[in-house]
Design a protein around this motif. Structure first.
Motif, short mmCIF file in Angstrom:
data_model
loop_
_atom_site.label_atom_id
_atom_site.label_comp_id
_atom_site.label_asym_id
_atom_site.label_seq_id
_atom_site.Cartn_x
_atom_site.Cartn_y
_atom_site.Cartn_z
N THR A 67 4.60 17.56 9.34
CA THR A 67 5.38 16.43 9.38
C THR A 67 6.25 16.32 10.44
O THR A 67 6.68 17.34 11.03
N GLY A 76 7.97 11.41 8.98
CA GLY A 76 6.52 10.71 8.84
C GLY A 76 5.71 11.98 9.54
O GLY A 76 5.89 12.83 9.77
N ALA A 77 4.43 11.42 9.29
CA ALA A 77 3.41 12.19 9.67
C ALA A 77 2.08 11.21 9.94
O ALA A 77 1.95 10.07 9.40
N ILE A 78 1.54 11.56 10.91
CA ILE A 78 0.03 10.97 11.01
C ILE A 78 -1.02 12.05 10.60
O ILE A 78 -1.22 13.30 11.22
N LEU A 79 -1.59 11.90 9.49
CA LEU A 79 -2.94 12.56 8.98
C LEU A 79 -4.20 12.22 9.52
O LEU A 79 -4.59 11.32 9.01
N ARG A 97 -9.03 13.53 8.53
CA ARG A 97 -9.97 12.86 7.71
C ARG A 97 -11.08 11.96 8.68
O ARG A 97 -12.14 12.07 8.27
N ILE A 98 -10.60 11.76 9.84
CA ILE A 98 -11.45 10.87 10.75
C ILE A 98 -12.88 11.59 11.00
O ILE A 98 -13.68 10.96 11.01
N SER A 142 -5.68 14.25 2.15
CA SER A 142 -4.79 14.74 3.33
C SER A 142 -3.18 15.13 2.71
O SER A 142 -2.71 14.35 2.05
N ALA A 169 0.86 16.22 3.93
CA ALA A 169 1.80 16.47 5.07
C ALA A 169 2.62 17.62 4.75
O ALA A 169 2.85 17.62 3.51
#
Lengths: 328, 136
Positions: free
Chosen positions: A92, A98-101, A104-105, A120, A122
């Motif tokens: 985070t 916030g977070a970019i997870l 998964r890509i 996913s 954070a």
């Protein structure tokens, strides 16, 4: 606590999960992560149905290809007919919360496979909360009947190390040419790695990395079960070396299951988990009991009218002696 | 503890231009949201399943290829089929104005055109989430 939604007890999520309801599982994971009241009741109901999955931890510095490796492992595990759960943990942002997870890509192609569930998480930076919520999410996947659960974390902080420690087999992933790669893994990760992977092994410096790694592993203390952590070379992007890696995992499992090793491992894990839950719950109740008073105490310490040691003692005496009021 | 807002940013269709989607993902993160980004060339099935597994509140779809009329409604349809019809679905990209009413009718609750200030999107999501929580 969700102030908008008053907590409803016994929402029946657990029984729906055991009947294979994906939406209910996803919902409970959300409640775990958001620390919604009443979640523990659901976990209590699921607990008897856990303990069957084999848990693999994957950790290593950013950019070494952990997610791609996980993707390939899922592929192979599915070919072997095993169902898979994945918990991918990303940090985070300490600035925005916030977070970019994005893990998964690399695994999205498994999204439409009913035998795979990817979640996913954070880190959210709570007090010891990270590993607790991760463990609870793993329990949900376990209760859902997943055969193998993979926890992916960035191996840079203590919390991540703790998560990996909770796995049955911990894999540490490195790549050649990270520079001070060995430096980066010195602090604790070397000890928790049951298996080491040199990913992107086609790159220059793989031999040197392997030699250094072997040297450091040899210098380390012998493990009580006699397990010598093997080093595997992979090129995850091409799917090379994955089969050997998984064979290594199963070999480690055999060693673990033989003799006293497994019992000790389970006991250690149970102890860590119990203490963690107690710690988190004590903290939660203390903070709840303190309420606004905490800020006044902070002010007293900040202005040096009181010392933090005395205040901490006062707080503990007040709450531990009278017994914390049970709630929730 | 407040519930975090979780958003899935997804790119259905065949165009490979995800600069916009990434900018949005960054901005939403900076607004304190948890953003799951699933990359380019996703089928509606992949997107719906990811939304379901990730337990998101919002799905943001970005499409520049012109196939939004087929792909966006399909995502909504699949979410409803899977019991996740409560997820807020919004869209963006190159969407002709004339297509917007039809998309809204299909359950895409808002469509943001190029040039929309990111704050507007953030505020929209916040407002909608508050409304939902009040409704329970």
């Amino acid at each position: 606590m969700d102030r908008g939604n008053p907590p409803v007890k016994g929402r029946g999520l657990a029984s729906r999960i055991l009947q294979g309801d994906i939406k209910a599982a996803s919902r409970l994971m959300r409640d775990i992560d958001d620390e919604v009241e009443g979640t523990v009741e659901e976990l209590k109901l699921l607990y008897p149905r856990t303990g069957n999955a084999y848990v693999i931890g994957i950790t290593g510095p950013p950019g070494v290809g952990k997610s791609t490796l996980v993707d390939r492992m899922i592929e192979l595990l599915r070919k072997e007919g095993k169902t898979v759960g994945v918990v991918a943990v990303d940090p985070t942002s300490p600035f925005s919360g916030g977070a970019i997870l994005g893990d998964r890509i690399r695994m999205q192609r498994h999204s439409t496979d009913d035998g795979v569930f990817i979640r996913s998480l954070a880190t959210r930076g709570q007090l010891g909360g990270l590993s607790r919520s991760t463990h609870d999410v793993v329990k949900v996947l376990d209760a859902m009947g997943k055969d193998v659960i993979i926890i992916e974390t960035v191996g840079v902080g203590q919390d991540e190390v703790e998560i990996a420690r909770a796995a049955d087999t911990s894999i540490v992933v490195l790549v050649p040419g990270l520079g001070d790669e060995i430096q980066a893994i010195k602090a604790g990760i070397l000890e928790i790695g049951d298996i080491f992977v040199i990913n992107k092994c086609e790159q220059e410096g793989a031999d040197r990395l392997e030699n250094e790694l072997r040297l450091m592993l040899e210098m380390g203390s012998k493990r009580p079960d006699g397990w010598v952590p093997p080093i595997y070379r992979t090129e995850a992007i091409k799917g090379e070396g994955i089969k050997e890696l998984l064979e290594g995992v199963w070999r480690h499992r055999e060693t673990l299951l033989e003799g006293e090793g497994h019992k000790r491992h389970l006991r250690e894990r149970a102890r860590a988990e119990l203490l963690e839950i107690i710690q988190a719950e004590v903290m939660r109740r203390l903070l709840e009991g303190l309420g606004e008073e905490l800020e006044r105490m902070v002010e007293e310490v900040a202005s040096r009218r009181k010392d933090p040691y005395t205040l901490a003692e006062e707080v503990l005496e007040r709450f531990l002696c009278q017994g914390t009021k049970s709630k929730g | 503890m407040e519930r975090k807002i979780r958003v899935l940013i997804a790119k259905p269709g065949l165009d490979g231009h995800d600069r916009g989607a990434k900018v949005i993902a960054r901005a939403l993160r900076d607004a304190g949201f948890e953003v799951i980004y699933t990359g380019i060339r996703q089928t509606p099935e992949q997107i719906a399943n990811a939304a379901l597994q990730e337990g998101v509140d919002v799905v943001g779809l970005s499409c520049l290829s012109g196939a939004h009329n087929q792909l966006f409604p399909r995502v909504v349809e699949l979410l409803r089929e899977k019991g996740a019809g409560d997820v807020l679905v919004i869209g963006g990209g190159i969407i002709p104005y004339d297509d917007i009413p039809r998309l809204k009718e299909a359950g895409i609750e808002e469509v943001f055109q190029p040039g929309t200030p990111i704050e507007e999107i953030v505020n929209y999501i916040r407002k909608r989430m508050e409304e939902r929580r009040k409704e329970g």
